[in-house]
Scaffold this motif. Structure first.
Motif, PDB file in Angstrom:
ATOM      1  N   PRO A 126       0.808  -1.234   0.000  1.00 27.80           N
ATOM      2  CA  PRO A 126       0.000   0.000   0.000  1.00 27.80           C
ATOM      3  C   PRO A 126       0.841   1.283   0.000  1.00 27.80           C
ATOM      4  CG  PRO A 126      -0.817  -1.549   1.656  1.00 27.80           C
ATOM      5  CD  PRO A 126       0.461  -2.123   1.116  1.00 27.80           C
ATOM      6  N   ALA A 127       2.122   1.170   0.366  1.00 22.28           N
ATOM      7  CA  ALA A 127       2.993   2.352   0.399  1.00 22.28           C
ATOM      8  C   ALA A 127       3.032   3.071  -0.951  1.00 22.28           C
ATOM      9  CB  ALA A 127       4.409   1.960   0.826  1.00 22.28           C
ATOM     10  N   ILE A 128       2.804   2.334  -2.045  1.00 21.35           N
ATOM     11  CA  ILE A 128       2.811   2.926  -3.391  1.00 21.35           C
ATOM     12  C   ILE A 128       1.877   4.133  -3.470  1.00 21.35           C
ATOM     13  CG2 ILE A 128       2.116   2.539  -5.797  1.00 21.35           C
ATOM     14  CD1 ILE A 128       2.884  -0.418  -5.442  1.00 21.35           C
ATOM     15  N   VAL A 129       0.715   4.017  -2.811  1.00 21.54           N
ATOM     16  CA  VAL A 129      -0.319   5.054  -2.897  1.00 21.54           C
ATOM     17  C   VAL A 129       0.203   6.408  -2.396  1.00 21.54           C
ATOM     18  CG1 VAL A 129      -2.574   5.752  -1.972  1.00 21.54           C
ATOM     19  CG2 VAL A 129      -2.204   3.400  -2.739  1.00 21.54           C
ATOM     20  N   TYR A 130       1.073   6.356  -1.377  1.00 20.14           N
ATOM     21  CA  TYR A 130       1.529   7.598  -0.745  1.00 20.14           C
ATOM     22  C   TYR A 130       2.509   8.366  -1.625  1.00 20.14           C
ATOM     23  CZ  TYR A 130      -1.278   5.485   2.689  1.00 20.14           C
ATOM     24  OH  TYR A 130      -2.365   4.914   3.277  1.00 20.14           O
ATOM     25  N   GLU A 131       3.007   7.698  -2.684  1.00 18.94           N
ATOM     26  CA  GLU A 131       3.848   8.401  -3.656  1.00 18.94           C
ATOM     27  C   GLU A 131       2.996   9.330  -4.514  1.00 18.94           C
ATOM     28  OE1 GLU A 131       5.885   5.352  -5.785  1.00 18.94           O
ATOM     29  OE2 GLU A 131       7.028   4.707  -4.027  1.00 18.94           O
ATOM     30  N   TYR A 132       1.684   9.129  -4.480  1.00 21.09           N
ATOM     31  CA  TYR A 132       0.774   9.964  -5.267  1.00 21.09           C
ATOM     32  C   TYR A 132       0.162  11.088  -4.453  1.00 21.09           C
ATOM     33  CZ  TYR A 132       1.192   7.159  -9.319  1.00 21.09           C
ATOM     34  OH  TYR A 132       1.713   6.551 -10.420  1.00 21.09           O
ATOM     35  N   LEU A 133       0.566  11.168  -3.175  1.00 28.49           N
ATOM     36  CA  LEU A 133      -0.027  12.173  -2.289  1.00 28.49           C
ATOM     37  C   LEU A 133       1.058  13.131  -1.800  1.00 28.49           C
ATOM     38  CD1 LEU A 133      -2.234   9.664  -0.329  1.00 28.49           C
ATOM     39  CD2 LEU A 133      -3.128  11.681  -1.488  1.00 28.49           C
ATOM     40  N   PHE A 182      -1.624  15.093   3.924  1.00 24.66           N
ATOM     41  CA  PHE A 182      -2.807  14.952   3.077  1.00 24.66           C
ATOM     42  C   PHE A 182      -4.039  14.790   3.957  1.00 24.66           C
ATOM     43  CE2 PHE A 182      -0.544  10.955   3.651  1.00 24.66           C
ATOM     44  CZ  PHE A 182      -1.500  10.160   4.258  1.00 24.66           C
ATOM     45  N   THR A 183      -5.184  15.105   3.393  1.00 24.52           N
ATOM     46  CA  THR A 183      -6.435  14.933   4.142  1.00 24.52           C
ATOM     47  C   THR A 183      -7.009  13.542   3.857  1.00 24.52           C
ATOM     48  OG1 THR A 183      -7.800  15.753   2.326  1.00 24.52           O
ATOM     49  CG2 THR A 183      -6.957  17.407   3.883  1.00 24.52           C
ATOM     50  N   ALA A 184      -7.955  13.130   4.702  1.00 24.81           N
ATOM     51  CA  ALA A 184      -8.635  11.843   4.487  1.00 24.81           C
ATOM     52  C   ALA A 184      -9.329  11.843   3.127  1.00 24.81           C
ATOM     53  CB  ALA A 184      -9.644  11.592   5.606  1.00 24.81           C
ATOM     54  N   PHE A 185      -9.846  13.011   2.738  1.00 24.41           N
ATOM     55  CA  PHE A 185     -10.507  13.116   1.430  1.00 24.41           C
ATOM     56  C   PHE A 185      -9.529  12.820   0.294  1.00 24.41           C
ATOM     57  CE2 PHE A 185     -11.258  15.775  -2.349  1.00 24.41           C
ATOM     58  CZ  PHE A 185     -12.458  15.241  -2.776  1.00 24.41           C
ATOM     59  N   GLN A 186      -8.322  13.412   0.392  1.00 21.03           N
ATOM     60  CA  GLN A 186      -7.325  13.193  -0.670  1.00 21.03           C
ATOM     61  C   GLN A 186      -6.942  11.719  -0.785  1.00 21.03           C
ATOM     62  OE1 GLN A 186      -4.531  16.274   0.803  1.00 21.03           O
ATOM     63  NE2 GLN A 186      -4.489  17.052  -1.313  1.00 21.03           N
ATOM     64  N   LEU A 187      -6.757  11.076   0.379  1.00 25.93           N
ATOM     65  CA  LEU A 187      -6.393   9.659   0.365  1.00 25.93           C
ATOM     66  C   LEU A 187      -7.523   8.825  -0.262  1.00 25.93           C
ATOM     67  CD1 LEU A 187      -4.443   7.388   1.109  1.00 25.93           C
ATOM     68  CD2 LEU A 187      -5.462   7.337   3.390  1.00 25.93           C
ATOM     69  N   ARG A 188      -8.743   9.123   0.163  1.00 27.47           N
ATOM     70  CA  ARG A 188      -9.879   8.367  -0.345  1.00 27.47           C
ATOM     71  C   ARG A 188     -10.024   8.556  -1.856  1.00 27.47           C
ATOM     72  NH1 ARG A 188     -15.088   9.893  -0.723  1.00 27.47           N
ATOM     73  NH2 ARG A 188     -14.769  11.620   0.703  1.00 27.47           N
ATOM     74  N   ARG A 189      -9.856   9.791  -2.326  1.00 29.54           N
ATOM     75  CA  ARG A 189      -9.957  10.056  -3.768  1.00 29.54           C
ATOM     76  C   ARG A 189      -8.923   9.259  -4.552  1.00 29.54           C
ATOM     77  NH1 ARG A 189     -13.064  10.182  -6.969  1.00 29.54           N
ATOM     78  NH2 ARG A 189     -11.981  11.402  -8.550  1.00 29.54           N
ATOM     79  N   THR A 190      -7.700   9.163  -4.018  1.00 25.04           N
ATOM     80  CA  THR A 190      -6.646   8.417  -4.712  1.00 25.04           C
ATOM     81  C   THR A 190      -7.033   6.947  -4.827  1.00 25.04           C
ATOM     82  OG1 THR A 190      -5.048   9.984  -3.835  1.00 25.04           O
ATOM     83  CG2 THR A 190      -4.162   7.942  -4.737  1.00 25.04           C
ATOM     84  N   TYR A 191      -7.564   6.384  -3.727  1.00 26.78           N
ATOM     85  CA  TYR A 191      -8.050   4.997  -3.786  1.00 26.78           C
ATOM     86  C   TYR A 191      -9.210   4.861  -4.767  1.00 26.78           C
ATOM     87  CZ  TYR A 191      -5.249   2.433  -0.413  1.00 26.78           C
ATOM     88  OH  TYR A 191      -4.218   1.773   0.189  1.00 26.78           O
ATOM     89  N   GLU A 192     -10.097   5.849  -4.761  1.00 24.53           N
ATOM     90  CA  GLU A 192     -11.246   5.786  -5.674  1.00 24.53           C
ATOM     91  C   GLU A 192     -10.800   5.810  -7.135  1.00 24.53           C
ATOM     92  OE1 GLU A 192     -14.850   7.570  -2.878  1.00 24.53           O
ATOM     93  OE2 GLU A 192     -13.930   8.886  -4.372  1.00 24.53           O
ATOM     94  N   ILE A 193      -9.761   6.593  -7.404  1.00 21.76           N
ATOM     95  CA  ILE A 193      -9.246   6.675  -8.782  1.00 21.76           C
ATOM     96  C   ILE A 193      -8.597   5.347  -9.174  1.00 21.76           C
ATOM     97  CG2 ILE A 193      -7.449   7.742 -10.214  1.00 21.76           C
ATOM     98  CD1 ILE A 193      -8.102  10.385  -8.607  1.00 21.76           C
ATOM     99  N   ILE A 194      -7.774   4.804  -8.284  1.00 25.17           N
ATOM    100  CA  ILE A 194      -7.064   3.558  -8.618  1.00 25.17           C
ATOM    101  C   ILE A 194      -8.047   2.396  -8.773  1.00 25.17           C
ATOM    102  CG2 ILE A 194      -5.407   1.830  -7.763  1.00 25.17           C
ATOM    103  CD1 ILE A 194      -3.880   4.236  -6.469  1.00 25.17           C
ATOM    104  N   TYR A 195      -9.047   2.346  -7.891  1.00 22.29           N
ATOM    105  CA  TYR A 195      -9.979   1.203  -7.939  1.00 22.29           C
ATOM    106  C   TYR A 195     -11.245   1.481  -8.748  1.00 22.29           C
ATOM    107  CZ  TYR A 195      -7.027  -1.381  -4.814  1.00 22.29           C
ATOM    108  OH  TYR A 195      -5.952  -2.061  -4.297  1.00 22.29           O
TER     109      TYR A 195
END
Lengths: 246, 246
Positions: free
Chosen positions: A169-176, A180-193
């Motif tokens: 999951p550490a990969i995701v944090y390279e995109y943030l 970051f806010t909870a919203f930003q993290l959630r959006r990144t997951y929403e985009i990937i999935y």
């Protein structure tokens, strides 16, 4: 087609190519980099994955790096061999074969392609993209017509990227950003999935993970209620993901 | 070598083969299944990975299944495509090329091989092994001379199996009885990783994982102090390994 030669042997030997799938987040969508190809009719233009037949004395990895270098102007990405696609049906569509025969001056029979996969990092631009008008990002959910099995190669690559995220999951944090806010993290997951996550449920899971650490800082100057900033704590992450063998 | 035909084309096309790496625990050692090959001198015998050139209209996966079926008599294993090895240097050793040319009646140039990997499950015997005297398990740390790059293919396969275990530790419990002692678990890890783990440290980590659950049962009739039995709790395991996307 003067240079056409048929690959004749017994047992049979096919052509071998490499194709490169570069995935990235573009305009808030998981996207793949495609390259133009001139179609036969009316100078129409289609798209395909960047790829090439391998040269006689060229290593597979080097062929993939050559293709990426030609396409995006650099090779500063972690390009990994992903999977080899060699179905007989890859060359079932007549127009694909005709196009390739014209491009490559070969008599096409079967082509086994070794696919390489990379995730384009946030901030690392595709330097060739502005200059090179033949390159374009396409959302993976909205692909144009693609030759051979390039569409299913992209689909399987997207699944593989999701596997990468699941395993690491550490990969995701390279995109943030570093905070970051909870919203930003959630959006990144929403985009990937490519799906919506329930806000409260996501926040709950996020708090349970143990390596996403709240800071004392809050957003400022936003029109909505200011949200808290979080940081990704790599040390806690590594500790929590330890297993019996390390 | 009457049937020899050279694969001539421009651009170049190599031969494509599949090779299968079946790993398992044999006599308390991580081992690989190898198949005999007759060497040229004095009817001497060598070993190699089970493999074959692909047929003209055969899918890659089917070629791998055919090879495994021929070697071990069944295909009841999860055979996954692992990696494609296509280095020019694969056919650098003259004796390997001579052997293959004699075996296959081809003029060998370059061979790109798609490697498939499977973990032989405990209890699932290799049915061909008793009857088929040409098959043998070799400890991965004590391989005989192997042709082409088969030695490094085995080494990379062992690394990949360790990656599988790291990503999905549940695999290990397929090698253990439904109730097992801490010693049995540690030995399985020691065999897979080919190293000793500190007893107390291992026990501590094991207790921390949360999905290895002590039972009330103890060993009986053993000459040493009776050890406690544990069980692998799949439900807790899945819960503990949940991530933001599920």
């Amino acid at each position: 087609m003067e240079n056409q030669k048929e690959c004749i042997s017994s047992p049979f030997c096919p052509y071998v190519s490499v194709d490169c799938v570069l995935l990235g987040i573009n305009e808030d969508k998981l996207s793949v980099l495609l390259v133009e190809r001139k179609l036969l009719e009316n100078n129409a233009v289609g798209y395909k994955l960047p790829g090439s037949l391998i040269y006689e004395t060229e290593e597979l990895d080097d062929a993939a790096l050559r293709v990426m270098k030609e396409a995006v102007g650099h090779t500063q990405m972690s390009l990994r061999q992903f999977h080899t696609f060699g179905s007989v049906a890859r060359t079932a569509k007549k127009e694909d074969v005709l196009w390739l025969e014209k491009e490559s001056h070969i008599k096409v029979s079967r082509i086994v392609t070794v696919v390489y996969l990379a995730l384009s990092k946030k901030g690392k631009t595709v330097s060739g993209l502005d200059k090179n008008e033949t390159l374009r990002w396409f959302p993976v959910e909205d692909l144009p017509d693609l030759p051979f099995d390039h569409k299913s190669i992209v689909e399987e690559s997207v699944n593989e990227i999701r596997n990468w995220v699941e395993r690491e999951p550490a990969i995701v944090y390279e995109y943030l950003p570093s905070k970051f806010t909870a919203f930003q993290l959630r959006r990144t997951y929403e985009i990937i999935y490519n799906k919506k996550f329930d806000v409260r449920n996501f926040q709950k899971k996020m708090n349970l993970l143990g390596y996403i650490v709240p800071t004392d800082e809050m957003e400022v100057g936003v029109p909505h209620r200011a949200a808290r900033y979080y940081r990704f704590n790599k040390i806690k992450y590594n500790k929590l993901r330890s297993s019996l063998n390390k």
